[in-house]
Design an enzyme around this catalytic site. Structure first.
Site, PDB file in Angstrom:
ATOM      1  N   ASP A 106       0.838  -1.201   0.000  1.00 36.08           N
ATOM      2  CA  ASP A 106       0.000   0.000   0.000  1.00 36.08           C
ATOM      3  C   ASP A 106       0.873   1.250   0.000  1.00 36.08           C
ATOM      4  O   ASP A 106       2.043   1.212   0.400  1.00 36.08           O
ATOM      5  CB  ASP A 106      -0.885   0.027   1.254  1.00 36.08           C
ATOM      6  CG  ASP A 106      -1.834  -1.148   1.301  1.00 36.08           C
ATOM      7  OD1 ASP A 106      -2.188  -1.668   0.222  1.00 36.08           O
ATOM      8  OD2 ASP A 106      -2.215  -1.554   2.426  1.00 36.08           O
TER       9      ASP A 106
HETATM   10  N1  URA Z   1      -1.138  -6.019   3.836  1.00 32.82           N
HETATM   11  C1  URA Z   1      -1.630  -4.769   3.880  1.00 32.82           C
HETATM   12  O1  URA Z   1      -2.642  -4.523   4.503  1.00 32.82           O
HETATM   13  N2  URA Z   1      -0.971  -3.802   3.225  1.00 32.82           N
HETATM   14  C2  URA Z   1       0.177  -4.013   2.554  1.00 32.82           C
HETATM   15  O2  URA Z   1       0.732  -3.076   1.991  1.00 32.82           O
HETATM   16  C3  URA Z   1       0.690  -5.314   2.522  1.00 32.82           C
HETATM   17  C4  URA Z   1       0.003  -6.313   3.172  1.00 32.82           C
END
Ligand code: URA
Length: 237
Positions: A106
């Protein structure tokens, strides 16, 4: 190995773009088996031919593999009209290799991200069937406990009914915890911890398989993976 054109050889190595390759060949800096090349379309065996640039032997590899310490604030995409992407962090000579991120972190997640131009490799890392573990450090609101770890172990069901594979939650009586997954659903760590009433405040990926970021690597920095790194990555499956 199948014969390939000299211009493809040089482009695959990121030494020149299709447009630049003729000028590079005209410059006389490239030799094939000790001789000036006949032309950009000269065919060669990329394994046995000795190609040199400024007297240095080149080692051909069609596919390239890199790790990055992804910083918070850029998106894991190859292009985005408004936001900075992880590819925007690459130096110009690597932008022409056709690299793409392996899986997704993310925008507000930092840590280990792989980039490659090898689709089969990417699939192998991402697919739950390969059982390559991804380990995350999360700072949450609340204190994860044994009941949360048991729920992770059994396989959580998220708020929208999505079933997760069994996962490992390590906790130490603080708001820090470590989550290890064998799959990568959308916002998975955040949604799993939210399902236990422990919303994530900060998230960082620490490892993929046996591979971790080397100490001292700076956010946004990129390093090419070695053969040993690639073995480490798939270690323990
Ligand atoms: N899980 C998440 O919630 N975000 C990420 O970026 C990676 C794994």
């Amino acid at each position: 190995m199948a014969l390939i054109r000299l211009d493809k050889y040089l482009c695959d190595l990121g030494l020149a773009s299709r447009r630049e390759v003729r000028a590079l060949l005209r410059s006389g800096r490239v030799l094939v088996d000790g001789l000036p090349p006949v032309g950009a379309d000269q065919k060669l065996d990329p394994v046995s031919a000795e190609v040199t640039l400024d007297g240095e032997a080149l080692r051909y590899s069609r596919f390239r593999y890199f790790m990055m310490d992804k910083p918070v604030g850029c998106v894991t995409a190859t292009e985005d009209r408004e936001q900075r992407t992880v590819l925007d962090l690459l130096p110009p000579e690597l932008r022409r290799l056709g690299l793409f991120p392996v899986g997704r972190l993310d925008k507000d997640t930092s840590g280990l991200l792989l980039l490659t131009n090898d689709g089969d490799f990417a699939h192998r890392v991402i697919s739950p069937k390969s059982e390559v573990e991804k380990r995350y450090h999360a700072k949450v609101s609340g204190v994860p406990d044994a009941a949360d770890a048991a729920a992770f172990r059994e396989g959580l069901t998220l708020a929208d009914g999505t079933r997760c594979l069994p996962a490992v939650l390590e906790y130490d009586g603080t708001e820090d915890c470590f989550v290890t997954l064998r799959e990568g659903k959308y916002h998975q760590v955040k949604r799993m911890l939210a399902a236990r009433g422990k919303p994530v405040r900060e998230l960082r990926r620490l490892s993929i398989g046996g591979l971790t970021l080397p100490p001292g690597m700076q956010p946004g920095e990129l390093r090419e993976l070695t053969e040993a790194d690639l073995c480490t990555l798939f270690m323990g499956r």
